[in-house]
Scaffold this motif. Structure first.
Motif, PDB file in Angstrom:
ATOM      1  N   LEU A 133      47.324  33.625  55.804  1.00  0.00           N
ATOM      2  CA  LEU A 133      47.808  32.478  54.858  1.00  0.00           C
ATOM      3  C   LEU A 133      47.008  31.495  54.869  1.00  0.00           C
ATOM      4  N   ALA A 134      47.123  30.639  53.822  1.00  0.00           N
ATOM      5  CA  ALA A 134      46.373  29.482  53.583  1.00  0.00           C
ATOM      6  C   ALA A 134      46.992  28.488  52.735  1.00  0.00           C
ATOM      7  N   GLN A 135      46.603  27.581  53.129  1.00  0.00           N
ATOM      8  CA  GLN A 135      47.424  26.106  52.306  1.00  0.00           C
ATOM      9  C   GLN A 135      46.796  25.849  50.809  1.00  0.00           C
ATOM     10  N   ALA A 136      47.207  25.521  49.933  1.00  0.00           N
ATOM     11  CA  ALA A 136      46.750  25.300  48.665  1.00  0.00           C
ATOM     12  C   ALA A 136      45.676  24.141  48.681  1.00  0.00           C
ATOM     13  N   GLY A 137      44.715  24.657  48.058  1.00  0.00           N
ATOM     14  CA  GLY A 137      43.199  24.046  48.241  1.00  0.00           C
ATOM     15  C   GLY A 137      42.293  24.599  49.468  1.00  0.00           C
ATOM     16  N   MET A 178      37.175  32.973  48.449  1.00  0.00           N
ATOM     17  CA  MET A 178      38.112  32.292  47.568  1.00  0.00           C
ATOM     18  C   MET A 178      38.246  30.970  48.117  1.00  0.00           C
ATOM     19  N   ASN A 179      38.071  30.132  47.132  1.00  0.00           N
ATOM     20  CA  ASN A 179      38.105  28.534  47.408  1.00  0.00           C
ATOM     21  C   ASN A 179      39.088  28.063  46.566  1.00  0.00           C
ATOM     22  N   SER A 180      39.606  26.860  46.948  1.00  0.00           N
ATOM     23  CA  SER A 180      40.590  26.111  46.079  1.00  0.00           C
ATOM     24  C   SER A 180      41.783  26.819  45.719  1.00  0.00           C
ATOM     25  N   LEU A 181      42.104  27.545  46.649  1.00  0.00           N
ATOM     26  CA  LEU A 181      43.349  28.497  46.655  1.00  0.00           C
ATOM     27  C   LEU A 181      44.649  27.773  45.925  1.00  0.00           C
ATOM     28  N   LYS A 182      45.248  28.563  45.407  1.00  0.00           N
ATOM     29  CA  LYS A 182      46.444  28.017  44.617  1.00  0.00           C
ATOM     30  C   LYS A 182      47.703  29.092  44.983  1.00  0.00           C
ATOM     31  N   ARG A 184      29.977  64.080  42.040  1.00  0.00           N
ATOM     32  CA  ARG A 184      30.352  63.308  41.315  1.00  0.00           C
ATOM     33  C   ARG A 184      30.871  61.960  41.930  1.00  0.00           C
ATOM     34  N   ALA A 185      30.935  60.900  41.196  1.00  0.00           N
ATOM     35  CA  ALA A 185      31.551  59.672  41.570  1.00  0.00           C
ATOM     36  C   ALA A 185      33.123  59.776  41.563  1.00  0.00           C
ATOM     37  N   ALA A 186      33.678  59.172  42.460  1.00  0.00           N
ATOM     38  CA  ALA A 186      35.071  59.148  42.628  1.00  0.00           C
ATOM     39  C   ALA A 186      35.664  57.604  42.984  1.00  0.00           C
ATOM     40  N   ASN A 187      36.872  57.187  42.481  1.00  0.00           N
ATOM     41  CA  ASN A 187      37.403  55.926  42.630  1.00  0.00           C
ATOM     42  C   ASN A 187      38.226  56.042  43.732  1.00  0.00           C
ATOM     43  N   TYR A 188      37.918  54.995  44.672  1.00  0.00           N
ATOM     44  CA  TYR A 188      38.688  54.963  46.025  1.00  0.00           C
ATOM     45  C   TYR A 188      39.181  53.420  46.136  1.00  0.00           C
ATOM     46  N   TRP A 189      40.402  53.339  46.721  1.00  0.00           N
ATOM     47  CA  TRP A 189      41.028  52.241  47.069  1.00  0.00           C
ATOM     48  C   TRP A 189      41.346  52.010  48.351  1.00  0.00           C
ATOM     49  N   GLY A 190      41.168  50.543  48.753  1.00  0.00           N
ATOM     50  CA  GLY A 190      41.735  50.343  50.167  1.00  0.00           C
ATOM     51  C   GLY A 190      43.283  50.067  50.325  1.00  0.00           C
ATOM     52  N   GLN A 191      43.714  49.578  51.335  1.00  0.00           N
ATOM     53  CA  GLN A 191      45.187  49.937  51.671  1.00  0.00           C
ATOM     54  C   GLN A 191      45.891  48.302  51.334  1.00  0.00           C
ATOM     55  N   GLY A 192      45.034  47.293  50.932  1.00  0.00           N
ATOM     56  CA  GLY A 192      45.477  46.085  50.448  1.00  0.00           C
ATOM     57  C   GLY A 192      45.790  45.216  51.625  1.00  0.00           C
ATOM     58  N   THR A 193      45.746  43.913  51.469  1.00  0.00           N
ATOM     59  CA  THR A 193      45.623  42.981  52.398  1.00  0.00           C
ATOM     60  C   THR A 193      46.500  41.709  51.726  1.00  0.00           C
ATOM     61  N   GLN A 194      47.152  41.327  52.322  1.00  0.00           N
ATOM     62  CA  GLN A 194      48.120  40.236  51.985  1.00  0.00           C
ATOM     63  C   GLN A 194      47.569  38.777  51.948  1.00  0.00           C
ATOM     64  N   VAL A 195      47.556  38.042  50.781  1.00  0.00           N
ATOM     65  CA  VAL A 195      47.051  36.739  50.793  1.00  0.00           C
ATOM     66  C   VAL A 195      48.426  35.795  50.391  1.00  0.00           C
ATOM     67  N   THR A 196      48.645  35.040  51.086  1.00  0.00           N
ATOM     68  CA  THR A 196      49.798  34.137  50.793  1.00  0.00           C
ATOM     69  C   THR A 196      49.237  32.532  50.791  1.00  0.00           C
ATOM     70  N   VAL A 197      49.362  31.857  49.775  1.00  0.00           N
ATOM     71  CA  VAL A 197      48.982  30.599  49.578  1.00  0.00           C
ATOM     72  C   VAL A 197      50.248  29.575  49.623  1.00  0.00           C
ATOM     73  N   SER A 198      50.422  28.470  50.368  1.00  0.00           N
ATOM     74  CA  SER A 198      51.657  27.865  50.534  1.00  0.00           C
ATOM     75  C   SER A 198      51.311  26.576  49.845  1.00  0.00           C
ATOM     76  N   SER A 199      52.200  25.969  49.147  1.00  0.00           N
ATOM     77  CA  SER A 199      52.008  24.554  48.383  1.00  0.00           C
ATOM     78  C   SER A 199      51.843  23.423  49.278  1.00  0.00           C
TER      79      SER A 199
END
Length: 121
Positions: free
Chosen positions: A11-15, A82-86, A106-121
């Motif tokens: 969690l981050a605040q705007a900006g 990530m700066n100046s978050l909105k 050969r090359a293959a495409n991989y994905w992470g599990q995901g991480t939540q980013v929440t920006v409050s105003s």
């Protein structure tokens, strides 16, 4: 087995700022493209930023000048500063990498599990 593990969301605040990390592990021969995507509720997953194996970067227009992608090849890790978050940056952020594992040939495409980013105003 190759894995991508993300960290640094929260969690981050705007900006404010956050830094995401994504480390690739396993039996890795080489890594090409590495990137970050994000998906907000009810929306499609879109690319935020990417960096090639040679170090060339590209960004979505919505984050240019605010986000910076970088990679540490010795650590098989990609970062997203990530700066100046909105509030509209709120989403689940996914790491993506094109990896050639040992033995696959050969090359293959991989994905992470995901991480939540929440920006409050």
């Amino acid at each position: 087995q190759v894995r991508l593990v993300e960290s640094g969301g929260g969690l981050a605040q705007a900006g404010g700022s956050l830094r995401l990390s994504c480390a690739a592990s396993g039996s890795i021969f080489s890594i090409g493209f590495m990137g970050w995507y994000r998906q907000a509720p009810g929306k499609q997953r879109d690319m935020v930023a990417g960096v090639t194996g040679g170090g060339s970067t590209n960004y979505a227009d919505s984050v240019k000048g605010r986000f910076t992608i970088s990679r540490d090849n010795a650590k098989n890790t990609v970062y997203l500063q990530m700066n100046s978050l909105k509030p509209e940056d709120t989403a689940v952020y996914y790491c993506n990498a094109v990896i050639t594992p040992y033995g696959l040939g050969r090359a293959a495409n991989y994905w992470g599990q995901g991480t939540q980013v929440t920006v409050s105003s």
